[in-house]
Motif scaffolding. Structure first.
Motif, short mmCIF file in Angstrom:
data_model
loop_
_atom_site.label_atom_id
_atom_site.label_comp_id
_atom_site.label_asym_id
_atom_site.label_seq_id
_atom_site.Cartn_x
_atom_site.Cartn_y
_atom_site.Cartn_z
N ILE A 2 0.82 -1.23 0.00
CA ILE A 2 0.00 0.00 0.00
C ILE A 2 0.86 1.28 0.00
O ILE A 2 0.34 2.36 0.19
CB ILE A 2 -0.95 0.05 1.23
CG1 ILE A 2 -0.16 -0.02 2.53
CG2 ILE A 2 -2.01 -1.03 1.17
CD1 ILE A 2 -0.92 0.51 3.71
N ASP B 17 2.11 3.09 -2.18
CA ASP B 17 1.75 4.16 -3.12
C ASP B 17 0.29 4.61 -2.96
O ASP B 17 -0.24 5.30 -3.82
CB ASP B 17 1.99 3.68 -4.56
CG ASP B 17 3.47 3.43 -4.80
OD1 ASP B 17 4.29 4.18 -4.20
OD2 ASP B 17 3.81 2.49 -5.53
N SER B 18 -0.34 4.22 -1.88
CA SER B 18 -1.74 4.61 -1.69
C SER B 18 -1.81 5.95 -0.95
O SER B 18 -0.80 6.48 -0.48
CB SER B 18 -2.48 3.54 -0.89
OG SER B 18 -2.20 3.69 0.49
N CYS C 185 -4.55 0.98 -3.35
CA CYS C 185 -3.79 2.00 -4.10
C CYS C 185 -4.65 2.72 -5.13
O CYS C 185 -4.30 3.77 -5.62
CB CYS C 185 -2.59 1.34 -4.80
SG CYS C 185 -1.30 0.89 -3.62
#
Ligand code: PMP
Ligand code: GLN
Length: 381
Positions: free
Chosen positions: A301, A303-304, A379
């Motif tokens: 996660i 890049d979320s 994401c």
């Protein structure tokens, strides 16, 4: 005719049942209710079969089979540097939930106050209220979820009967430190206050941190009922087996009630668990096992837009979503389940005033591929 005076007028169905049902209904990935999503060790299953076939199918003794209690007392004694009498200080229970309810039932009378910390695991307050007790909630400090000991001191009065602690902590993943237990020792010194210490996640701590048990502190041990769950420690939540440890005078009162609520617990599984603990050292790598899963989930996660709240223990990861929306957490958890196919637990439901810090809990006790899939979904939000 069909009217009774409800003992719990404010209580509905638990959030765990609700969110799991919603996840099933919408075929969402279920990271809400906390239960392992992987297979149980074959050895443990074979041991249960062995004892079923051998005929261990009748009532176990009321406090649990002695062999298991001896194994547990040796294990706990070595781990937490304490002495326990397996005859009089350990009882096998139908999970930690029954141990908690039963202790409260044995101890709490009308008007007694019990200090607990919010967010608090959902079975604590109703058990207090059913017995006419008064839950006194002290909020943990968001976002590190530590205890404000000054507030605890201020809340203690002549009606305070008990303090409930939980470490590793569900739902936040925080841990109590040595310093916290010293503080607990300090605030209870010279009083008759009892303690329930919920230690069901004792084997799941991360980043080199160790679980601090009240059993390691003689001044706390003598006033505590300490609660454990095989559901958590052996990844078998559906077996509903656990145990509790307490001084003989308290355990004696506990058993008076235990014998009339369940009498005794599932017998073949007690034999199987005893042999499994004796010969297979099942707790040795539990922390490493879950730490890898936590890290896998966190990597998936990264890049979320969810913000990570550090998880030091348990198999729950809190994520703050305030950069995504200002919806309340219950509505957002429902939306994630229905529209995005991923179920979690909103944290506000564990506060008496439904404090909403925009935080959701995700269970990472799942197969790796499911965690990665869940991470990919998160994401996109
Ligand atoms: N306490 C805590 C903190 C829990 O998370 C749970 C749920 N596993 C329990 C108690 C209840 O455990 P059990 O399933 O053994 O009743
Ligand atoms: N302890 C589990 C959790 O926190 C749920 C147990 C239950 O459903 N009562 O998710």
């Amino acid at each position: 005719m069909n009217q009774i005076k409800s003992k719990l007028p404010e209580v509905g169905t638990t959030i765990f049942s609700k969110m799991s049902a919603l996840a099933n209904q919408h075929k969402a990935i279920n990271l809400s209710q906390g239960f392992p999503g992987f297979k149980v060790e074959e050895t443990l299953i074979s041991l249960v079969s062995k004892y079923l076939e051998e005929g261990k199918n009748q009532y176990a003794p009321m406090p649990g089979i002695l062999e298991l209690r001896v194994t547990l007392s040796n294990y706990l004694g070595k781990t937490y540097h304490c002495e326990l009498n397996p005859e009089s200080e350990i009882t096998v229970t139908a999970g930690a939930t029954q141990a908690i309810y039963n202790t409260i039932s044995a101890v709490i009378n009308e008007g007694d106050e019990v200090i607990l910390f919010s967010p608090a695991y959902d079975c604590y307050a109703p058990a207090i209220e059913v017995h006419g007790g008064i839950p006194v909630f002290i909020p943990l400090k968001h976002p590190d979820y530590s205890i404000n000991w000054k507030s605890v001191k201020e809340q203690i009065n002549s009606k305070t009967k008990m303090i409930m602690i939980n470490s590793p902590h569900n739902p936040t993943g925080s841990l109590l430190s040595k310093e916290d237990l010293e503080q607990l020792k300090e605030v209870t010194k010279g009083t008759d206050i009892l303690i329930i210490s919920d230690e069901v996640y004792e084997h799941i701590t991360f980043d080199g941190e160790k679980h601090e048990s009240v059993l390691s502190y003689p001044e706390l041990k003598k006033r505590s009922m300490v609660v454990y769950s095989f559901g958590k420690s052996l990844h078998v939540t559906g077996w509903k087996l656990g145990f509790c440890v307490g001084p003989d005078w308290l355990m004696n009162e506990f058993r008076k009630i235990h014998q009339f609520t369940v009498f005794s617990c599932n017998s073949p599984m007690q034999y199987a668990i005893n042999e499994y603990i004796l010969n297979h050292n099942p707790f040795a790598n539990t922390s490493e096992f879950y730490e890898r899963k936590r890290d896998l989930f966190l990597a998936s996660i990264k890049d979320s837009r969810f913000k990570i709240i550090p998880c030091k223990g348990t198999y729950f990861q809190l994520l703050n979503y305030s950069e995504i929306t200002d919806m309340n957490d219950v509505e957002f958890a429902e939306k994630l389940t229905i529209e995005h196919g991923i179920a979690s637990i909103p944290i506000s439901v564990f506060y008496p005033d439904l404090e909403d810090n925009k935080v959701l809990r995700f269970c990472f006790a799942k197969e790796d591929d499911l965690l990665i899939k869940a991470g990919k979904l998160l994401c996109t939000i």
